[in-house]
Design a protein around this motif. Structure first.
Motif, PDB file in Angstrom:
ATOM      1  N   LEU A 115      21.922  22.413   8.116  1.00  0.00           N
ATOM      2  CA  LEU A 115      20.521  22.728   8.048  1.00  0.00           C
ATOM      3  C   LEU A 115      20.077  22.929   6.573  1.00  0.00           C
ATOM      4  O   LEU A 115      19.209  22.277   6.067  1.00  0.00           O
ATOM      5  N   GLU A 116      20.714  23.899   6.009  1.00  0.00           N
ATOM      6  CA  GLU A 116      20.191  24.587   4.697  1.00  0.00           C
ATOM      7  C   GLU A 116      20.558  23.446   3.603  1.00  0.00           C
ATOM      8  O   GLU A 116      19.587  23.249   2.736  1.00  0.00           O
ATOM      9  N   GLU A 117      21.624  22.621   3.627  1.00  0.00           N
ATOM     10  CA  GLU A 117      21.753  21.517   2.839  1.00  0.00           C
ATOM     11  C   GLU A 117      20.827  20.641   3.025  1.00  0.00           C
ATOM     12  O   GLU A 117      20.456  19.902   2.156  1.00  0.00           O
ATOM     13  N   GLU A 118      20.399  19.961   4.292  1.00  0.00           N
ATOM     14  CA  GLU A 118      19.596  18.991   4.627  1.00  0.00           C
ATOM     15  C   GLU A 118      18.158  19.346   3.975  1.00  0.00           C
ATOM     16  O   GLU A 118      17.340  18.681   3.428  1.00  0.00           O
ATOM     17  N   GLN A 119      17.655  20.804   4.101  1.00  0.00           N
ATOM     18  CA  GLN A 119      16.539  21.211   3.590  1.00  0.00           C
ATOM     19  C   GLN A 119      16.541  20.986   2.193  1.00  0.00           C
ATOM     20  O   GLN A 119      15.451  20.881   1.541  1.00  0.00           O
ATOM     21  N   ALA A 120      17.589  21.492   1.328  1.00  0.00           N
ATOM     22  CA  ALA A 120      17.866  21.316   0.076  1.00  0.00           C
ATOM     23  C   ALA A 120      17.699  20.119  -0.346  1.00  0.00           C
ATOM     24  O   ALA A 120      17.079  19.857  -1.302  1.00  0.00           O
ATOM     25  N   ARG A 121      18.380  18.970   0.407  1.00  0.00           N
ATOM     26  CA  ARG A 121      18.261  17.879  -0.085  1.00  0.00           C
ATOM     27  C   ARG A 121      16.994  17.180   0.012  1.00  0.00           C
ATOM     28  O   ARG A 121      16.365  16.640  -0.898  1.00  0.00           O
ATOM     29  N   LYS A 122      16.282  17.603   1.258  1.00  0.00           N
ATOM     30  CA  LYS A 122      14.678  17.194   1.238  1.00  0.00           C
ATOM     31  C   LYS A 122      13.756  17.721   0.104  1.00  0.00           C
ATOM     32  O   LYS A 122      12.915  17.012  -0.236  1.00  0.00           O
ATOM     33  N   ALA A 123      14.169  19.055  -0.130  1.00  0.00           N
ATOM     34  CA  ALA A 123      13.282  19.646  -1.256  1.00  0.00           C
ATOM     35  C   ALA A 123      13.682  19.209  -2.499  1.00  0.00           C
ATOM     36  O   ALA A 123      12.569  18.945  -3.196  1.00  0.00           O
ATOM     37  N   LYS A 124      14.852  18.698  -2.725  1.00  0.00           N
ATOM     38  CA  LYS A 124      15.122  17.807  -3.975  1.00  0.00           C
ATOM     39  C   LYS A 124      14.527  16.545  -4.008  1.00  0.00           C
ATOM     40  O   LYS A 124      13.983  16.010  -5.186  1.00  0.00           O
ATOM     41  N   LEU A 125      14.467  15.705  -2.907  1.00  0.00           N
ATOM     42  CA  LEU A 125      13.677  14.494  -2.875  1.00  0.00           C
ATOM     43  C   LEU A 125      12.352  14.363  -2.881  1.00  0.00           C
ATOM     44  O   LEU A 125      11.796  13.797  -3.641  1.00  0.00           O
ATOM     45  N   GLU A 126      11.636  15.664  -2.538  1.00  0.00           N
ATOM     46  CA  GLU A 126      10.339  16.011  -2.524  1.00  0.00           C
ATOM     47  C   GLU A 126      10.029  16.259  -4.143  1.00  0.00           C
ATOM     48  O   GLU A 126       8.950  15.652  -4.606  1.00  0.00           O
ATOM     49  N   LYS A 127      10.760  16.945  -4.547  1.00  0.00           N
ATOM     50  CA  LYS A 127      10.609  17.407  -6.118  1.00  0.00           C
ATOM     51  C   LYS A 127      10.882  16.101  -7.010  1.00  0.00           C
ATOM     52  O   LYS A 127       9.892  15.868  -7.841  1.00  0.00           O
ATOM     53  N   LEU A 128      11.660  15.262  -6.703  1.00  0.00           N
ATOM     54  CA  LEU A 128      12.068  14.062  -7.350  1.00  0.00           C
ATOM     55  C   LEU A 128      10.553  13.049  -7.143  1.00  0.00           C
ATOM     56  O   LEU A 128      10.218  12.430  -8.220  1.00  0.00           O
ATOM     57  N   GLU A 129      10.156  13.049  -5.951  1.00  0.00           N
ATOM     58  CA  GLU A 129       8.913  12.285  -5.724  1.00  0.00           C
ATOM     59  C   GLU A 129       7.768  12.477  -6.429  1.00  0.00           C
ATOM     60  O   GLU A 129       6.936  11.901  -7.206  1.00  0.00           O
ATOM     61  N   LYS A 130       7.562  13.981  -6.535  1.00  0.00           N
ATOM     62  CA  LYS A 130       6.422  14.532  -7.241  1.00  0.00           C
ATOM     63  C   LYS A 130       6.674  14.294  -8.770  1.00  0.00           C
ATOM     64  O   LYS A 130       5.738  14.048  -9.276  1.00  0.00           O
ATOM     65  N   LEU A 131       8.028  14.344  -9.283  1.00  0.00           N
ATOM     66  CA  LEU A 131       8.079  14.124 -10.713  1.00  0.00           C
ATOM     67  C   LEU A 131       7.982  12.638 -11.012  1.00  0.00           C
ATOM     68  O   LEU A 131       7.206  12.368 -12.107  1.00  0.00           O
ATOM     69  N   GLN A 132       8.349  11.757 -10.143  1.00  0.00           N
ATOM     70  CA  GLN A 132       8.033  10.314 -10.458  1.00  0.00           C
ATOM     71  C   GLN A 132       6.397  10.114 -10.483  1.00  0.00           C
ATOM     72  O   GLN A 132       5.998   9.228 -11.221  1.00  0.00           O
ATOM     73  N   ALA A 133       5.759  10.696  -9.419  1.00  0.00           N
ATOM     74  CA  ALA A 133       4.401  10.307  -9.401  1.00  0.00           C
ATOM     75  C   ALA A 133       3.632  10.949 -10.774  1.00  0.00           C
ATOM     76  O   ALA A 133       2.851  10.457 -11.278  1.00  0.00           O
ATOM     77  N   GLU A 134       4.156  12.233 -11.236  1.00  0.00           N
ATOM     78  CA  GLU A 134       3.442  12.628 -12.096  1.00  0.00           C
ATOM     79  C   GLU A 134       3.852  11.983 -13.579  1.00  0.00           C
ATOM     80  O   GLU A 134       2.937  11.669 -14.604  1.00  0.00           O
ATOM     81  N   TYR A 135       5.218  11.453 -13.639  1.00  0.00           N
ATOM     82  CA  TYR A 135       5.593  10.762 -14.918  1.00  0.00           C
ATOM     83  C   TYR A 135       4.597   9.351 -14.852  1.00  0.00           C
ATOM     84  O   TYR A 135       4.344   8.927 -15.867  1.00  0.00           O
TER      85      TYR A 135
END
Length: 461
Positions: A115-135
């Motif tokens: 569960l923690e790994e899945e949450q960490a994976r989702k958090a990374k994907l959300e961070k990646l999505e935000k960075l892509q949008a900002e970029y």
């Protein structure tokens, strides 16, 4: 009854027994006693006692069942074994229960980790999505270098065409040119991967040549990380690019406006271009500096290429207009720079005049125009009307209107700045009290009247 108790009361016989085990000896004794003892005998009632002689046993016949010590021990042993087995079973059951609990706890830990790994994976994907949008947002607002844009236009235009004027703002462009095969040029624009949304807006034909205006957009390429990279590596890529953009913005903001303008003027003069005026405008976030320049096509192209050279270049061109004049080797250019520097309230328009010799470039051939006679029909009409020494009064001899920009001074001479809004060209006239030779400007009741290359204009405030 146990072994050797009450033997005196039991019938006794002495026999030689050959069997090797107790069980067989009991059966052998029972058989022998059948002939010797008148009553029926059961082996459970026979007690065998070994004598000193080999194979000889005293045999007692008891009324009760004989309980041998070995049988008791055997029974006790069996009971003990059963107890041990029962204990082992209890321990096994307890151990199984404990293991089941431990397995359940271990399973919970594993599920928690997942569960923690899945949450960490989702958090990374959300961070990646935000960075892509900002970029992507930063990239869309980022200015591209203008000279490569001009190169793309040049690649689509045939060598026999003549560019009348070019306007580039952001990633959009408008180019007006004269050519014999304007449809072929349109096809080049349409087929080029560097362009999109191409339109041919209007065309007119004169002397077998067409003058046409094309509008469109430059295709904008956005750098992206390799799809094979991991999420962490993609995050690192976008973080580095955004940091680079932010660092560049800060570097631009740290410069002084006077230093920025001085650098542009140095590059202008180095490439044999001279500014007719410099105008500052903008808001508190970013000052814009507009240069109006006279030069040859080669020199202005060299300047545009040089002013934005280098990977870490901090000069952004917001818009560029190049107007090809009828005068041979005389190009009018308006360049607006987005400085990224805060505009102070006391900044004002800067103007300077300096005439310099101009050369020709390779790309210059698409800007070449045949020179026209200096004496125009309008000028001839003015002279024949006896107006060459007075202010023009008839509207019919005025070519068109110019928009008033302002008044400045250079070397003690008062200059009137005016703009041709149709062509995007800006002119500077010497303010005089009466008509003189060359270009000049005279005050009138409505504003000003100007003379440019033998033609008369109204300058409206």
């Amino acid at each position: 009854m146990t072994e050797h108790n009450h033997l005196a009361d039991c019938p006794k016989f002495t026999l030689i027994l050959k069997s090797h085990t107790r069980k067989k000896r009991l059966l052998e004794a029972k058989t022998e006693l059948m002939d010797m003892y008148p009553f029926e005998v059961c082996e459970r009632n026979i007690l065998l006692v070994k004598t000193k002689l080999k194979g000889q046993y005293d045999i007692y016949i008891s009324r009760d069942e004989i309980l041998y010590e070995k049988n008791v021990k055997k029974a006790i042993l069996i009971i003990l074994i059963c107890c041990v087995i029962a204990g082992i079973l209890v321990l096994t059951i307890q151990r199984a229960a404990v293991k089941k609990i431990e397995d359940a706890e271990q399973l919970k830990k594993i599920e928690k980790i997942k569960l923690e790994e899945e949450q960490a994976r989702k958090a990374k994907l959300e961070k990646l999505e935000k960075l892509q949008a900002e970029y992507s947002k930063n990239k869309q607002s980022e200015y591209e270098k203008v000279y490569p844009y001009i190169e793309r236009i040049y690649s689509a235009v045939t060598s026999k065409a003549t560019i009348e004027n070019v306007y580039i703002e952001g990633n959009t462009f408008t180019v007006e040119l004269t050519a014999k095969d304007t449809a072929g040029i349109l096809s080049n624009f349409e087929q080029g991967s560097a362009f999109c949304s191409i339109k041919m807006n209007r065309t007119k034909i004169k002397d077998g040549k067409e003058t046409v205006t094309y509008t469109g957009e430059f295709a904008k390429s956005i750098k992206a990380p390799d799809e094979k990279l991991s999420v962490e590596e993609k995050i690192d890529f976008y973080s580095a690019e955004i940091s680079r953009m932010n660092r560049r913005t800060k570097d631009k903001q740290s410069k002084r406006l006077s230093e920025y303008i001085k650098n542009i003027r140095n590059v202008l003069h180095k490439n044999n271009c001279h500014e007719q005026y410099i105008q500052l405008r903008g808001n508190a976030d970013s000052a814009e500096v507009e240069f109006y320049i006279l030069s040859s096509s080669k020199n202005i192209l060299t300047f545009i290429n040089a002013i934005q050279s280098g990977q870490e270049n901090l000069t952004d061109i917001k818009s560029l207009r190049i107007y090809n004049t009828p005068e041979n080797n005389r190009i009018q250019t308006t360049v607006c720079f987005d400085t990224g520097i805060e505009l102070k309230k006391d900044d004002s328009m800067i103007a300077e005049y300096a005439d310099k010799k101009i050369e020709v470039s390779e790309i210059d051939r698409i800007f070449y125009k045949s020179p026209v006679p200096k004496t125009s029909s309008v000028q001839h009409a003015a002279r024949t009307s006896g107006l060459q020494n007075t202010v023009p009064r008839k509207v019919s001899i005025l070519h068109r209107n110019l928009a008033y920009i302002g008044i400045t001074k250079s070397n003690g001479v008062t200059l009137v700045l005016a703009k041709d809004e149709d062509m995007g060209s800006i002119y500077k006239f010497v303010l005089t009290d009466s008509e003189t030779g060359g270009d000049y400007c005279i005050r009138t009741e409505k504003g000003f009247s100007a003379k440019l290359r033998g033609e008369y204009y109204e300058v409206n405030r």
